[in-house]
Write an enzyme that holds these catalytic residues in place. Structure first.
Site, PDB file in Angstrom:
ATOM      1  N   GLN A  49       0.817  -1.210   0.000  1.00 28.25           N
ATOM      2  CA  GLN A  49       0.000   0.000   0.000  1.00 28.25           C
ATOM      3  C   GLN A  49       0.856   1.268   0.000  1.00 28.25           C
ATOM      4  O   GLN A  49       2.064   1.212   0.232  1.00 28.25           O
ATOM      5  CB  GLN A  49      -0.925  -0.011   1.235  1.00 28.25           C
ATOM      6  CG  GLN A  49      -0.176  -0.196   2.552  1.00 28.25           C
ATOM      7  CD  GLN A  49      -1.063  -0.749   3.669  1.00 28.25           C
ATOM      8  OE1 GLN A  49      -2.285  -0.713   3.604  1.00 28.25           O
ATOM      9  NE2 GLN A  49      -0.427  -1.266   4.722  1.00 28.25           N
ATOM     10  N   TYR A  79      -9.804   5.265  19.421  1.00 27.32           N
ATOM     11  CA  TYR A  79      -9.872   3.988  18.709  1.00 27.32           C
ATOM     12  C   TYR A  79      -9.071   2.907  19.439  1.00 27.32           C
ATOM     13  O   TYR A  79      -9.590   1.830  19.734  1.00 27.32           O
ATOM     14  CB  TYR A  79      -9.337   4.184  17.282  1.00 27.32           C
ATOM     15  CG  TYR A  79      -9.234   2.910  16.487  1.00 27.32           C
ATOM     16  CD1 TYR A  79     -10.366   2.325  15.939  1.00 27.32           C
ATOM     17  CD2 TYR A  79      -8.014   2.280  16.289  1.00 27.32           C
ATOM     18  CE1 TYR A  79     -10.282   1.148  15.205  1.00 27.32           C
ATOM     19  CE2 TYR A  79      -7.918   1.108  15.559  1.00 27.32           C
ATOM     20  CZ  TYR A  79      -9.050   0.545  15.014  1.00 27.32           C
ATOM     21  OH  TYR A  79      -8.971  -0.620  14.304  1.00 27.32           O
ATOM     22  N   ASP A 104       0.873   0.228  13.655  1.00 25.93           N
ATOM     23  CA  ASP A 104       1.282   1.503  14.249  1.00 25.93           C
ATOM     24  C   ASP A 104       1.648   1.369  15.724  1.00 25.93           C
ATOM     25  O   ASP A 104       2.288   2.258  16.290  1.00 25.93           O
ATOM     26  CB  ASP A 104       0.188   2.572  14.048  1.00 25.93           C
ATOM     27  CG  ASP A 104      -1.152   2.172  14.646  1.00 25.93           C
ATOM     28  OD1 ASP A 104      -1.194   1.573  15.735  1.00 25.93           O
ATOM     29  OD2 ASP A 104      -2.195   2.474  14.019  1.00 25.93           O
ATOM     30  N   GLU A 124       1.240  -8.594  11.687  1.00 22.46           N
ATOM     31  CA  GLU A 124       1.014  -7.425  10.803  1.00 22.46           C
ATOM     32  C   GLU A 124       1.578  -7.758   9.430  1.00 22.46           C
ATOM     33  O   GLU A 124       2.694  -8.264   9.313  1.00 22.46           O
ATOM     34  CB  GLU A 124       1.714  -6.203  11.408  1.00 22.46           C
ATOM     35  CG  GLU A 124       1.981  -5.048  10.452  1.00 22.46           C
ATOM     36  CD  GLU A 124       0.722  -4.343   9.950  1.00 22.46           C
ATOM     37  OE1 GLU A 124      -0.114  -3.943  10.769  1.00 22.46           O
ATOM     38  OE2 GLU A 124       0.567  -4.216   8.703  1.00 22.46           O
ATOM     39  N   ASP A 156       0.667 -12.609   6.591  1.00 23.55           N
ATOM     40  CA  ASP A 156      -0.748 -12.458   6.276  1.00 23.55           C
ATOM     41  C   ASP A 156      -1.558 -13.129   7.386  1.00 23.55           C
ATOM     42  O   ASP A 156      -1.446 -14.343   7.605  1.00 23.55           O
ATOM     43  CB  ASP A 156      -1.011 -13.130   4.923  1.00 23.55           C
ATOM     44  CG  ASP A 156      -2.473 -13.078   4.524  1.00 23.55           C
ATOM     45  OD1 ASP A 156      -3.297 -12.598   5.330  1.00 23.55           O
ATOM     46  OD2 ASP A 156      -2.789 -13.519   3.410  1.00 23.55           O
ATOM     47  N   ASP A 175      -7.212  -5.282  14.298  1.00 22.54           N
ATOM     48  CA  ASP A 175      -7.081  -3.858  14.008  1.00 22.54           C
ATOM     49  C   ASP A 175      -6.767  -3.709  12.525  1.00 22.54           C
ATOM     50  O   ASP A 175      -5.635  -3.445  12.128  1.00 22.54           O
ATOM     51  CB  ASP A 175      -5.956  -3.272  14.869  1.00 22.54           C
ATOM     52  CG  ASP A 175      -5.661  -1.820  14.526  1.00 22.54           C
ATOM     53  OD1 ASP A 175      -6.519  -1.172  13.887  1.00 22.54           O
ATOM     54  OD2 ASP A 175      -4.576  -1.329  14.881  1.00 22.54           O
ATOM     55  N   SER A 176      -7.781  -3.879  11.715  1.00 20.88           N
ATOM     56  CA  SER A 176      -7.575  -3.871  10.268  1.00 20.88           C
ATOM     57  C   SER A 176      -7.914  -2.518   9.675  1.00 20.88           C
ATOM     58  O   SER A 176      -8.610  -1.708  10.288  1.00 20.88           O
ATOM     59  CB  SER A 176      -8.462  -4.928   9.619  1.00 20.88           C
ATOM     60  OG  SER A 176      -9.813  -4.567   9.776  1.00 20.88           O
ATOM     61  N   SER A 177      -7.443  -2.291   8.466  1.00 27.53           N
ATOM     62  CA  SER A 177      -7.914  -1.145   7.691  1.00 27.53           C
ATOM     63  C   SER A 177      -9.222  -1.542   6.999  1.00 27.53           C
ATOM     64  O   SER A 177      -9.794  -2.597   7.286  1.00 27.53           O
ATOM     65  CB  SER A 177      -6.841  -0.695   6.689  1.00 27.53           C
ATOM     66  OG  SER A 177      -6.318  -1.802   5.992  1.00 27.53           O
ATOM     67  N   ASP A 178      -9.726  -0.711   6.101  1.00 28.28           N
ATOM     68  CA  ASP A 178     -11.027  -0.967   5.480  1.00 28.28           C
ATOM     69  C   ASP A 178     -10.974  -2.191   4.551  1.00 28.28           C
ATOM     70  O   ASP A 178      -9.910  -2.563   4.068  1.00 28.28           O
ATOM     71  CB  ASP A 178     -11.472   0.266   4.696  1.00 28.28           C
ATOM     72  CG  ASP A 178     -11.708   1.452   5.615  1.00 28.28           C
ATOM     73  OD1 ASP A 178     -12.407   1.274   6.627  1.00 28.28           O
ATOM     74  OD2 ASP A 178     -11.196   2.536   5.328  1.00 28.28           O
TER      75      ASP A 178
END
Lengths: 325, 325
Positions: A49, A79, A104, A124, A156, A175-178
């Site tokens: 990304q 969050y 993060d 991660e 993964d 804790d994932s992104s979209d």
């Protein structure tokens, strides 16, 4: 590693206009949130990304993945504290915890506050996120990477949780992104089945579960899929100004103490434990509470009080769940 | 009345860029929320402020005053229902209600749902806001201007509430804009003193009280001032995506049944009634609940659960309140 190549500059020109970072809106059309940029600290494309970190004029440092804000130093606690402490304080005695995503370091920072925990696994997919956070936010987000209880795996998560020997977690925090890009697989039923297997009986999962204002149909679909797998399924949410529509939700998933999905008889509500996920099973110690800026036990319960439009939608989804045979 | 004069076009060019309305940020620097514009429906300067109404691509019609979003058809219920029903359902039997501001008609629409109410006074300073809402949003916001219980007064509320003969309200709802421009006086101690006088014993006030993420010092100051005047003072909040930082707060103010400020002896907490403002004193009827998209009794209580950073700040403010003599 700082922005330099001409490709990066092109990308930056696209994301930052007249000194303002404008969030990419492919997943929420017609609305846009922007933050004023003081200085770009890092910009590169990882294997997965686009990774951007900038100093903002009023929100501290801001981490952006694929054009979407992931964390700002000013409001990240809303969050990180909620996704971590909702499952951890709903559990009576969490000892072994898995963090999925969270590069993060913010969730790790909160998990590390629980003295009952003796083992933390973290998986991660993108090492660059970890490296950037360690380099630039070691005093705010990436504070706990040296914790001796931590085993960090760069892999993964969808693959990691299916491997032998990784089961028996008390809590799993996703804790994932979209669900567009690298995190897509983390919202599919097969992944939730894997998580269920990786969990101890009595264990609790908390996953990032999008915003009820923007993606209620999607949430409803995931909610219903989870009702087929878990003993108790609840949707909670937190306020967070720099996320789309100022809010993000969580799916809280409970695996009953003496049962598995295959053995359940009846709807997912039937086996709800006496203490529901909606109430903190333990109170934070005075020391831990003093370290928190957002979470407290009253807010734990409040996080499950849905507005009518969302409550009705999820009630409908629950009503459609077939009794297990 | 549609935008046409060259002055208006200049103003529009300033507010709308490349088809996006960008909110003015004088009261929240470094962050910006934008909505995509389909068509400008109305734009003019009233005696008090710049009034803009546009059709957005994804939030329905949007009302903007002095460059700040006041209401969108998609999420306005989160504000209108909470500012109205928090005080009205905390009251056992509201009969006479005063609405201050609220020219768009949304609060009036919610107040009108309560069958116990026989008298509604409404005092809005800017007739243009009422007219625009009636013309363009009669089926969404301005639905109840023909209610026979309504007396509508176009006047300055700070003046209106000091006039004789206007006392004895059971509930007063102050739906003001931010404390810059025409609403500035509605956040001053003198105004809260006037409201206290205008209220019945046992009466409840709910005022728009800014966002805890952005203006906690200001909120804390108003909170402390109110503690000097009222028997019970509580801060609550609602999520609303199109307000700055996705949230807005309310100050809930209770005038004890057998006392006035001058007679109180002790801190503002001492005379808290058994049923606090934090709990709905009545449940909505099935018919009323079915008409609501946001409010429900669980959310009533949840609205008072503050994040730690805000809870601590307001606790400090309350601790500084001097015992009354």
């Amino acid at each position: 590693m700082a922005a330099g190549a001409s490709d990066d500059r092109q990308e930056l020109l696209h994301l930052i206009k007249d000194g303002w970072f404008e969030e990419t809106q492919s997943f929420w059309t017609g609305q846009r949130f922007s933050l004023q940029v003081e200085k770009v600290l890092f910009h590169a494309r990882s294997a997965y990304q686009d990774v951007l970190l900038f100093q903002s004029t009023s929100y501290g440092k801001v981490l952006v993945l694929d054009g979407v804000i992931q964390a700002t130093e000013r409001d990240e606690m809303a969050y990180q504290e909620m996704i971590s402490h909702l499952p951890l304080f709903a559990h009576l005695n969490p000892r072994k915890v898995l963090i999925i995503g969270g590069g993060d370091g913010g969730v790790l920072r909160e998990v590390a506050k629980h003295p009952s925990i003796d083992t933390i696994h973290m998986c991660e997919i993108d090492e660059m996120v970890i490296d950037v956070s360690k380099e630039f936010m070691s005093d705010t987000l990436a504070t706990s990477y040296e914790d001796p209880r931590l085993t960090l795996v760069v892999d993964d998560a969808a693959k990691f949780v299916t491997q032998d020997g990784h089961g028996t977690y008390d809590c799993i925090i996703v804790d994932s992104s979209d669900p567009v890009g690298p995190a897509e697989a983390l919202f599919e039923a097969a992944f939730f089945q894997s998580l269920h297997k990786a969990l101890n009986p009595g264990g609790i999962i908390c996953t990032q579960a999008e915003c009820q204002w923007l993606h209620l149909d999607f949430i409803s679909k995931v909610y219903r899929a989870c009702c087929d797998i878990f003993t108790e399924v609840e949707y909670a949410y937190t306020a967070i100004p720099t996320y789309p529509s100022g809010q993000i939700g969580f799916m809280l998933l409970y695996k009953g103490p003496e049962t598995s999905a295959a053995e359940d008889d009846g709807e997912c509500d039937d086996l709800r434990p006496l203490t529901s996920l909606r109430v903190a099973a333990r109170l934070p110690s005075a020391e831990v509470q003093a370290s928190l800026k957002f979470y407290n036990p009253a807010l734990h319960t409040a996080a499950f009080a849905l507005p009518e439009f969302a409550r009705r939608k999820l009630d409908e989804a629950r009503a459609k769940v077939k009794p297990r045979s």
